[in-house]
Design a protein around this motif. Structure first.
Motif, PDB file in Angstrom:
ATOM      1  N   ALA A  16       0.819  -1.214   0.000  1.00 44.88           N
ATOM      2  CA  ALA A  16       0.000   0.000   0.000  1.00 44.88           C
ATOM      3  C   ALA A  16       0.851   1.262   0.000  1.00 44.88           C
ATOM      4  O   ALA A  16       0.318   2.362  -0.027  1.00 44.88           O
ATOM      5  CB  ALA A  16      -0.936   0.003   1.208  1.00 44.88           C
TER       6      ALA A  16
ATOM      7  N   SER C 320      -8.800   1.443  -0.932  1.00 42.47           N
ATOM      8  CA  SER C 320      -7.346   1.242  -1.000  1.00 42.47           C
ATOM      9  C   SER C 320      -6.845   1.557  -2.404  1.00 42.47           C
ATOM     10  O   SER C 320      -5.743   2.074  -2.581  1.00 42.47           O
ATOM     11  CB  SER C 320      -6.974  -0.193  -0.603  1.00 42.47           C
ATOM     12  N   ALA C 324      -4.987   5.385  -3.999  1.00 40.61           N
ATOM     13  CA  ALA C 324      -3.616   5.166  -4.464  1.00 40.61           C
ATOM     14  C   ALA C 324      -3.093   6.370  -5.237  1.00 40.61           C
ATOM     15  O   ALA C 324      -1.895   6.624  -5.283  1.00 40.61           O
ATOM     16  CB  ALA C 324      -3.548   3.908  -5.333  1.00 40.61           C
ATOM     17  N   ILE C 361      -6.935   1.718   4.416  1.00 37.16           N
ATOM     18  CA  ILE C 361      -6.111   1.348   3.253  1.00 37.16           C
ATOM     19  C   ILE C 361      -5.440  -0.009   3.502  1.00 37.16           C
ATOM     20  O   ILE C 361      -5.410  -0.877   2.629  1.00 37.16           O
ATOM     21  CB  ILE C 361      -5.051   2.436   2.957  1.00 37.16           C
ATOM     22  N   THR C 365      -6.253  -3.204   1.314  1.00 41.40           N
ATOM     23  CA  THR C 365      -5.144  -3.820   0.584  1.00 41.40           C
ATOM     24  C   THR C 365      -5.064  -5.300   0.944  1.00 41.40           C
ATOM     25  O   THR C 365      -4.890  -6.161   0.082  1.00 41.40           O
ATOM     26  CB  THR C 365      -3.816  -3.109   0.937  1.00 41.40           C
TER      27      THR C 365
END
Lengths: 97, 488, 488
Positions: A16, C320, C324, C361, C365
């Protein structure tokens, strides 16, 4: 999945692209393990043959016809917001392939 | 233990549309940096993609050309990875349900010499899917700069099965594939402009076994010769490793043109975990079957089919078909010329020799292949020229002169012949008189001819042709000379 | 006219039409009120009174010229900081976008401008709309005007609090899992989330694309209906937007439609976890509908207890990927410690995002990552269809569904800050509506003993906004809670 779930937080944080302190990671890790435990509820329902729902409605074939050119941005719009730029290009630290 | 190579290719083809895949910003190669963007292309907060239908149709057409099955429904996925050239840090692509499934491409391998046709075989495709191009990074000494012009340009990714066994096959495949794509008007496939890019997967296995070995992936092969060199290098490298008892590491490698060798890519070491999931911003596309039938009907005849037909129907030799059939415009030119005058061999000759030579000389780049449409000659020019030669109005020799003249001026050959008075002379009295002079003036040649040296006759023909400015009917001249020497 | 700022749109529109008042006066009243109370409420992240007054002046000039654009012309409306307004900051209450200014208008903003609305200020929220208390803003914590010790709900807490405090005549928010309805309930105002697709998401900074919807906060149901009408659009820039179906003259229709309706009450929503005062209040509201001749039907939404896990998987997965793009490359925060491609991303994002955003996030992910996709994301998508199926079955029997909006009234600041799971459960009654893409409205239904507002949720059928508004309007007009204002 009904084993006590555990996030490999270093791996996921790298995927991430999130820099976190060890303290942040350990706090987050235990919170997330709780949440994942709660997610276990999902295993109580039979979803055999159920079509996954990726959209809130079933509309198809939405597109732009004609391939007609629209307006473009002047490079100044990008360079006006970019943290670093030179000669109308965005500058970042050197990327090594 | 002898090894054999197993090669699969992934080819990215930039589809020729005016606008980008998911926004109405235009795309063209070579524009000033960051002048072809908009809010969507830059991935600004709040923007959403909208599909360009033209890209879908062109990709479906590509699929049909390459024998793919066109999916009933295709969908969009996000491929998540961070890279500075990617404005959203995910790429919109088709992972689960691509537009084109399967497919096969006929390839022609090189023959034993340039003039001899090689074997044909089919290479099987896995799929073709659509995706968006990222922007372009330029690496400077201490920094990297980014131009987002290319970001969002539509790409078709053609994935083959691991179905080739040598660099020669891979190169033959790429050439045949490129011809077909250009034929179908999907892309110009200019590798220098990044319109046709190739990644190669290479593995080795012991001859006679079926199980695939560990493969490596070669990135950024931006010319056909690089593809060839990189594959050969990789086969040699892997062979060395295996022979020494080592094992192959699955990795991505970059071909370095300077050193003619490849290196593992550092940034790709990390395991691929792209976290594909269905894009929630784009709806599925249901392919209209009747539209697909229409697209199928619009497809051009594939180059190798055309080559077969020219060889069979027109009895053209491989030396001519191999030149003509790689270029759809040349073939169309040729077939249109046949409408005026049915002399395929001669017309094909003029096109593949004289026309291409002149085009090549005329164009600065020396690359004439695509300039047929821009030259002054029409199919009817060439057909008429061949026709007046066949009808004996001018000689072949004069034909060359007429060709050069019409290439420059665009005048019709009969008009040039008329204007310049180039018509073949069939005046038997004049030619006989000139022959007499020639025989009298060159006793040596006459003697040689009498001794059986037929070529010596040319020395006698020369002055006659010169005196008639090449217009003497060659057959008549030949007959008269022989008759006069024999008789006299 | 000291209390202009507490009047409804319909009242003000009538006064404007009658020439009793000007837009400049209304706008000035709202500006003055904001100056007086926002130091306590902290609803606004920024505002531009000069710009608002110039919009108001333009509105007054239109009206004088006989070119009024309708009932919204000249009405100052506050905007949540997640909706793009051209040349205004768009920060999503995040440090990540501290200096970001949007170069374009969101489609819903453009639609409001066409209706003559005065765009007024940037309203606080949970960072990137992630939260249920507005405590996750990187800039300030908004207070509930009914009790400044308590939270206003979230994520559109600034929009709800500004409404309740009279700092705008109406406000716009976004609702991914209850982010309009829950703060509306906690702040004692009307908040509405439309059928997914009715209002374009273009210009709404995406949190979870398949759930996000824009919607209005207003003093009355009729005002909310007017704002809905103005924002409806099938937008070519949003592929998920759809044309409205059925009755769309909501404001006119809500006075004509008088029922009686068949109203469903899901037993699952009155079980554990619900505050007794809230339970009693909503039961009383249901009794009122019964007393008006409505048929109350016990229904079952058996998968509703799975809505929270499904929601937090789907929403975090999408988030997520959606977040980005905040990478420090093209815009937004870039870390001073960025030394290479990796630290450019990790440091910029690590510094730019707050705890809750990071938490989601990471979670999103993880659920998409290799090996977990099927167990979490894919399974959640399937259960999501089951949840939709529950609603579809229920709506075979009923016109609308009545539930509490939130299981509890406003809680104290900091109370749930360290227990994300408890925080997530405060959305338990609202999120299944987003998962099913349905419309729902929260209206004030009374107060707790300590004087905190309670909200009643009316869930409509897909595209059933007209009925939903009428049902809500009937209760509102007979009870008049909207006339109650917090003492500030």
């Amino acid at each position: 999945m009904s084993e006590t779930p555990h996030i490999d937080i270093d791996y996921v944080a790298k995927l991430a692209r999130l820099d976190m302190s060890e303290e942040e990671k350990s706090k987050l890790g235990s919170q997330l393990d709780d949440i994942l435990g709660y997610f276990d509820k999902l295993n109580s329902v039979d979803v055999e043959g159920v079509e996954p729902m990726a959209h809130a409605h079933r509309v198809a074939n939405v597109w732009r016809e004609g391939d007609l050119t629209g307006e473009t941005y002047a490079p100044e719009i990008l360079t006006g917001m970019a943290p670093d730029h030179r000669d109308n290009q965005v500058v970042v630290p050197k990327v090594v392939e | 233990m002898p090894y054999e190579a197993v090669i699969g290719l992934e080819i990215h083809v930039q589809i020729k549309t005016r606008t980008k895949m998911f926004s109405a910003a235009p795309y063209q190669y070579g524009a000033a940096p960051n002048t072809l963007t908009d809010a969507v292309v830059l991935g600004l907060p709040g923007t959403l993609p909208v599909l360009n239908y033209a890209a879908i149709e062109k990709c479906a057409k590509l699929g049909l050309m390459l024998g793919c099955e066109i999916a009933e429904v295709c969908k969009w996925d996000r491929k998540n990875y961070f890279y500075p050239d990617s404005p959203k840090n995910y790429q919109l692509t088709q992972n689960e349900e691509p537009l084109c499934i399967g497919g096969k491409v006929e390839i022609e391998l090189p023959g034993p010499s340039r003039n001899v046709e090689g074997d044909h075989r089919w290479v099987t495709l896995n799929r073709i899917h659509l995706e968006e191009d990222p922007g372009k990074l330029t690496h400077e000494a201490f920094e990297t700069v980014i131009d987002f012009n290319r970001a969002g340009a539509p790409l078709a990714e053609i994935v083959t099965e691991p179905d080739m066994s040598s660099s020669t096959e891979a190169v033959a495949f790429l050439n045949c594939l490129r011809n077909m794509i250009v034929y179908a008007g999907i892309s110009d496939c200019d590798m220098e402009k990044g319109q046709f890019r190739c990644d190669a997967n290479v593995s080795l296995r012991p001859v006679g076994t079926n199980k695939l070995g560990t493969r490596t992936e070669m990135k950024n092969l931006n010319s056909i010769s690089n593809v060839k060199a990189a594959i050969e290098y990789e086969i040699d490298r892997q062979t060395e490793v295996l022979k020494k008892g080592g094992s192959i590491t699955q990795e991505t490698r970059r071909w370095d043109v300077e050193s003619s060798s490849s290196f593992p890519l550092r940034s790709k070491e990390e395991a691929h975990d792209y976290r594909y999931f269905p894009d929630p911003d784009l709806m599925p596309v249901q392919m209209d079957r009747s539209r697909i039938k229409e697209l199928e009907a619009e497809l051009p005849e594939p180059p190798l089919d055309k080559q077969r037909r020219y060889q069979e129907s027109f009895k053209l030799p491989f030396t001519l078909t191999s030149v003509l059939c790689v270029n759809r415009e040349l073939c169309e030119f040729f077939e249109e010329a046949l409408q005026t005058h049915q002399a395929p061999r001669q017309i094909a000759n003029y096109i593949s020799n004289d026309l291409l030579r002149e085009l090549s000389a005329a164009s600065d780049s020396g690359d004439c292949a695509l300039d047929v449409g821009q030259c002054k000659l029409t199919p009817s020019h060439i057909a008429t020229l061949v026709k007046i030669i066949d009808e004996g109005i001018i000689s072949k020799q004069i034909g060359k002169e007429v060709f050069n003249e019409m290439f420059v001026t665009g005048e019709m050959p009969d008009a040039i012949v008329e204007k310049k008075g180039l018509k073949q002379s069939n005046d038997i009295d004049e030619i006989e008189a000139l022959c007499r002079e020639a025989i009298a003036g060159n006793a040596k040649a006459v003697a040689q001819y009498k001794e059986g040296n037929v070529k010596a006759l040319n020395a006698l023909k020369g002055p006659v042709m010169k005196a008639t400015r090449g217009q003497a009917n060659p057959a008549m001249l030949d007959g008269l000379l022989k008759k006069m020497i024999d008789e006299g | 006219m000291s209390d202009l700022h507490f009047k409804t749109i319909t009242e003000l529109a009538a006064m404007l039409a009658a020439g009793e008042i000007t837009s400049v006066a209304i706008t000035q009243a709202v500006i003055d009120r904001t100056a007086a109370v926002d130091a306590q409420v902290k609803a606004f992240l920024s505002s531009d009174p000069k710009d608002a007054l110039s919009q108001a002046k333009a509105s007054d000039e239109r009206r004088i010229a006989g070119k009024s654009l309708g009932p919204l012309d000249g009405i100052p409306i506050g905007i949540k900081d997640t909706l793009a307004v051209k040349d205004q900051p768009l920060r999503c209450a995040s440090k990540m976008l501290e200096n970001y200014v949007s170069p374009f208008d969101a489609t819903c903003i453009a639609k409001l401008r066409k209706a003559g609305v005065v765009i007024w200020g940037r309203l606080n929220m949970d960072e990137f709309a992630m939260g249920s208390s507005t405590e996750n803003s990187a800039y300030q914590t908004t207070c509930n005007p009914w009790n400044l010790e308590t939270i206003p709900g979230g994520s559109s807490g600034g929009s709800a609090a500004a409404m309740a405090a009279g700092e705008a005549i109406a406000t716009i928010g976004t609702d991914t899992g209850g982010s309009i309805r829950q703060p509306a309930a906690l702040c004692g105002v009307v908040g509405m989330k439309p059928t997914y697709g009715l209002i374009s998401r273009y210009g709404l900074v995406a949190f979870a694309s398949s759930l996000d919807q824009v919607g209005p906060f207003a003093r009355t149901v009729e005002d909310a209906a007017l704002l809905m009408e103005a924002m409806l659009s099938k937008d070519p820039l949003d592929s998920t937007s759809i044309a409205p179906q059925g009755e769309t003259n909501y404001a006119a229709a809500l006075k004509e439609k008088m029922g009686p309706w068949k109203l469903g009450v899901p037993q699952e929503f009155f079980a554990e976890g619900i505050d007794p005062e809230v339970k009693t209040n909503i039961e009383k509201a249901i009794d009122w509908y019964k007393s008006q001749g409505c048929e109350i039907v016990d229904i079952s939404l058996p998968h509703s207890e799975l809505a929270v896990p499904v929601y937090y998987i789907v929403a975090t997965a999408e988030a997520s990927s959606n977040l980005a793009r905040f990478d420090g490359v093209r815009y937004g925060h870039r870390s001073d410690e960025a030394k290479d491609a990796m630290t450019l991303f990790t440091k910029s994002r690590g510094e730019g995002f707050g705890d809750e955003v990071k938490r989601r996030i990471i979670l999103g992910t993880y659920v998409l990552s290799s090996g977990y996709y099927d167990a979490y994301y894919l399974r959640a998508q399937k259960v999501r269809r089951r949840i939709l199926g529950d609603f579809e079955k229920a709506f075979e029997q009923v016109d609308a569904i009545l539930t509490p909006t939130s299981p509890t009234p406003a809680f104290k600041r900091g109370e749930r800050a360290d227990d994300p799971l408890a925080m997530y459960l405060s959305d338990v009654f609202t999120i299944s509506v987003n998962l099913a893409g349905l419309p729902a409205i929260s209206i004030p239904s009374g107060f707790t003993e300590s004087g905190l507002p309670i909200g009643l949720q009316v869930i409509g059928k897909a595209f059933g906004e007209a009925d939903m508004f009428a049902i809500a309007n009937a209760f509102e007009q007979s009870h008049g809670y909207y006339k109650m204002m917090p003492a500030l």
